[in-house]
Scaffold this motif. Structure first.
Motif, PDB file in Angstrom:
ATOM      1  N   ALA A   1      42.039  -8.675  27.169  1.00 39.66           N
ATOM      2  CA  ALA A   1      43.173  -8.322  27.729  1.00 39.66           C
ATOM      3  C   ALA A   1      44.301  -7.839  26.887  1.00 39.66           C
ATOM      4  O   ALA A   1      44.980  -6.676  27.245  1.00 39.66           O
ATOM      5  CB  ALA A   1      43.523  -9.512  28.589  1.00 39.66           C
ATOM      6  N   SER A   2      44.122  -8.397  25.713  1.00 40.97           N
ATOM      7  CA  SER A   2      45.302  -8.094  24.699  1.00 40.97           C
ATOM      8  C   SER A   2      45.121  -6.620  24.009  1.00 40.97           C
ATOM      9  O   SER A   2      46.093  -5.740  23.806  1.00 40.97           O
ATOM     10  CB  SER A   2      45.369  -8.961  23.304  1.00 40.97           C
ATOM     11  OG  SER A   2      44.159  -8.843  22.557  1.00 40.97           O
ATOM     12  N   THR A   3      43.959  -5.862  24.600  1.00 39.82           N
ATOM     13  CA  THR A   3      43.818  -4.622  24.135  1.00 39.82           C
ATOM     14  C   THR A   3      44.482  -3.658  25.220  1.00 39.82           C
ATOM     15  O   THR A   3      44.185  -2.434  25.071  1.00 39.82           O
ATOM     16  CB  THR A   3      42.211  -4.265  23.848  1.00 39.82           C
ATOM     17  OG1 THR A   3      41.450  -4.278  25.034  1.00 39.82           O
ATOM     18  CG2 THR A   3      41.666  -5.141  22.883  1.00 39.82           C
ATOM     19  N   GLY A   4      44.618  -4.042  26.262  1.00 36.62           N
ATOM     20  CA  GLY A   4      45.147  -3.335  27.544  1.00 36.62           C
ATOM     21  C   GLY A   4      43.922  -3.099  28.386  1.00 36.62           C
ATOM     22  O   GLY A   4      44.288  -2.200  29.344  1.00 36.62           O
ATOM     23  N   ALA A   5      42.724  -3.671  28.216  1.00 33.47           N
ATOM     24  CA  ALA A   5      41.616  -3.475  28.977  1.00 33.47           C
ATOM     25  C   ALA A   5      41.980  -3.888  30.500  1.00 33.47           C
ATOM     26  O   ALA A   5      42.736  -4.646  30.974  1.00 33.47           O
ATOM     27  CB  ALA A   5      40.581  -4.262  28.470  1.00 33.47           C
ATOM     28  N   ASP A   6      41.149  -3.119  31.341  1.00 29.33           N
ATOM     29  CA  ASP A   6      41.215  -3.386  32.934  1.00 29.33           C
ATOM     30  C   ASP A   6      40.516  -4.533  33.281  1.00 29.33           C
ATOM     31  O   ASP A   6      39.819  -5.304  32.423  1.00 29.33           O
ATOM     32  CB  ASP A   6      40.994  -2.252  33.726  1.00 29.33           C
ATOM     33  CG  ASP A   6      39.372  -1.898  33.786  1.00 29.33           C
ATOM     34  OD1 ASP A   6      38.540  -2.837  33.006  1.00 29.33           O
ATOM     35  OD2 ASP A   6      38.994  -0.883  34.237  1.00 29.33           O
ATOM     36  N   LEU A   7      40.694  -4.952  34.365  1.00 26.85           N
ATOM     37  CA  LEU A   7      40.185  -6.438  35.102  1.00 26.85           C
ATOM     38  C   LEU A   7      38.528  -6.391  34.822  1.00 26.85           C
ATOM     39  O   LEU A   7      38.165  -7.498  34.358  1.00 26.85           O
ATOM     40  CB  LEU A   7      40.540  -6.752  36.212  1.00 26.85           C
ATOM     41  CG  LEU A   7      40.071  -7.957  37.095  1.00 26.85           C
ATOM     42  CD1 LEU A   7      40.556  -9.145  36.303  1.00 26.85           C
ATOM     43  CD2 LEU A   7      40.560  -7.985  38.480  1.00 26.85           C
ATOM     44  N   ALA A   8      38.088  -5.132  35.185  1.00 24.52           N
ATOM     45  CA  ALA A   8      36.618  -5.300  35.099  1.00 24.52           C
ATOM     46  C   ALA A   8      36.335  -5.253  33.662  1.00 24.52           C
ATOM     47  O   ALA A   8      35.066  -6.056  33.443  1.00 24.52           O
ATOM     48  CB  ALA A   8      35.836  -4.114  35.555  1.00 24.52           C
ATOM     49  N   ALA A   9      36.752  -4.990  32.514  1.00 21.07           N
ATOM     50  CA  ALA A   9      36.461  -5.119  31.102  1.00 21.07           C
ATOM     51  C   ALA A   9      36.821  -6.420  30.972  1.00 21.07           C
ATOM     52  O   ALA A   9      35.936  -6.981  29.810  1.00 21.07           O
ATOM     53  CB  ALA A   9      37.201  -4.012  30.372  1.00 21.07           C
ATOM     54  N   VAL A  10      37.710  -6.924  31.200  1.00 18.63           N
ATOM     55  CA  VAL A  10      38.174  -8.377  30.856  1.00 18.63           C
ATOM     56  C   VAL A  10      37.082  -9.444  31.425  1.00 18.63           C
ATOM     57  O   VAL A  10      36.572 -10.157  30.657  1.00 18.63           O
ATOM     58  CB  VAL A  10      39.424  -8.887  31.260  1.00 18.63           C
ATOM     59  CG1 VAL A  10      39.736 -10.323  31.173  1.00 18.63           C
ATOM     60  CG2 VAL A  10      40.451  -8.125  30.576  1.00 18.63           C
ATOM     61  N   GLU A  11      36.613  -9.146  32.721  1.00 22.27           N
ATOM     62  CA  GLU A  11      35.501 -10.029  33.230  1.00 22.27           C
ATOM     63  C   GLU A  11      34.298  -9.719  32.636  1.00 22.27           C
ATOM     64  O   GLU A  11      33.620 -10.831  32.202  1.00 22.27           O
ATOM     65  CB  GLU A  11      35.310  -9.490  34.811  1.00 22.27           C
ATOM     66  CG  GLU A  11      34.135 -10.261  35.174  1.00 22.27           C
ATOM     67  CD  GLU A  11      34.095  -9.924  36.947  1.00 22.27           C
ATOM     68  OE1 GLU A  11      33.716 -10.880  37.650  1.00 22.27           O
ATOM     69  OE2 GLU A  11      34.693  -8.769  37.221  1.00 22.27           O
ATOM     70  N   ALA A  12      33.908  -8.501  32.337  1.00 16.14           N
ATOM     71  CA  ALA A  12      32.757  -8.357  31.487  1.00 16.14           C
ATOM     72  C   ALA A  12      32.597  -9.137  29.986  1.00 16.14           C
ATOM     73  O   ALA A  12      31.575  -9.498  29.810  1.00 16.14           O
ATOM     74  CB  ALA A  12      32.577  -6.885  31.349  1.00 16.14           C
ATOM     75  N   ALA A  13      33.815  -8.804  29.261  1.00 16.13           N
ATOM     76  CA  ALA A  13      33.938  -9.604  28.122  1.00 16.13           C
ATOM     77  C   ALA A  13      33.351 -11.044  28.201  1.00 16.13           C
ATOM     78  O   ALA A  13      32.833 -11.801  27.267  1.00 16.13           O
ATOM     79  CB  ALA A  13      35.034  -9.138  27.306  1.00 16.13           C
ATOM     80  N   ALA A  14      34.407 -11.588  29.302  1.00 15.04           N
ATOM     81  CA  ALA A  14      34.133 -13.083  29.425  1.00 15.04           C
ATOM     82  C   ALA A  14      32.689 -13.647  29.754  1.00 15.04           C
ATOM     83  O   ALA A  14      32.214 -14.399  29.045  1.00 15.04           O
ATOM     84  CB  ALA A  14      35.188 -13.562  30.335  1.00 15.04           C
ATOM     85  N   THR A  15      32.177 -12.786  30.550  1.00 13.52           N
ATOM     86  CA  THR A  15      30.696 -12.980  31.100  1.00 13.52           C
ATOM     87  C   THR A  15      29.854 -12.883  29.902  1.00 13.52           C
ATOM     88  O   THR A  15      28.904 -13.647  29.854  1.00 13.52           O
ATOM     89  CB  THR A  15      30.383 -12.106  32.228  1.00 13.52           C
ATOM     90  OG1 THR A  15      31.320 -12.232  33.441  1.00 13.52           O
ATOM     91  CG2 THR A  15      28.888 -12.204  32.765  1.00 13.52           C
ATOM     92  N   GLU A  16      30.000 -12.003  29.077  1.00 14.33           N
ATOM     93  CA  GLU A  16      28.959 -11.708  27.843  1.00 14.33           C
ATOM     94  C   GLU A  16      29.028 -12.921  26.927  1.00 14.33           C
ATOM     95  O   GLU A  16      28.336 -13.054  26.064  1.00 14.33           O
ATOM     96  CB  GLU A  16      29.440 -10.434  27.123  1.00 14.33           C
ATOM     97  CG  GLU A  16      29.135  -9.120  27.859  1.00 14.33           C
ATOM     98  CD  GLU A  16      29.858  -7.986  27.120  1.00 14.33           C
ATOM     99  OE1 GLU A  16      30.095  -7.956  26.172  1.00 14.33           O
ATOM    100  OE2 GLU A  16      29.663  -6.856  27.746  1.00 14.33           O
TER     101      GLU A  16
END
Length: 137
Positions: free
Chosen positions: A115-130
């Protein structure tokens, strides 16, 4: 980039201390290089006991909402059920809010860093899931 464009993160634990500590850890590991991600712990009950509180979760989500979405990570089963009930009600949490299926500590760190990179919600969710794939041995 301003914090107005960042995804907010809510960390739901049965313990206020655990939620606050994981929030502090995730923010600390995200570093100070980018904008501060809005992160709110929602732990325990209103009376300070162990458990989960839909009121505390809804208040935490409202406090981190900057219009880019809110990612909610939980620790254990009934926390998941409480968030699912709030999502089903439809008007208790900001739009869009997603319950993220991720390990609590590792997922929180990945979500805040992303999220600190400005990523959107889908990218934040994907990173957490990974974070489920992180190997320790």
């Amino acid at each position: 980039m301003s914090d107005e464009q960042l995804v907010g993160i809510v960390l739901v634990s049965h313990s206020a201390e655990v939620a606050a500590s994981v929030a502090e850890l995730a923010k600390g590991l995200a570093g100070g290089g980018g904008p501060a991600v809005p992160v709110a712990p929602a732990g325990g009950t209103e009376g300070g006991g162990l458990g989960t509180s839909s009121e505390l979760i809804a208040a935490a989500a409202a406090s981190v909402d900057r219009g880019a979405g809110v990612a909610v990570l939980t620790d254990l089963g009934s926390a998941v059920l409480t968030v699912k009930a709030l999502l089903a009600e439809g008007d208790e949490l900001p739009e869009p809010t997603r319950l993220v299926d991720a390990p609590f500590v590792e997922g929180a760190v990945a979500a805040v860093v992303t999220a600190s990179t400005g990523a959107d919600l889908a990218a934040v969710e994907a990173a957490a899931t990974e974070a489920y794939a992180y190997r320790k041995v």
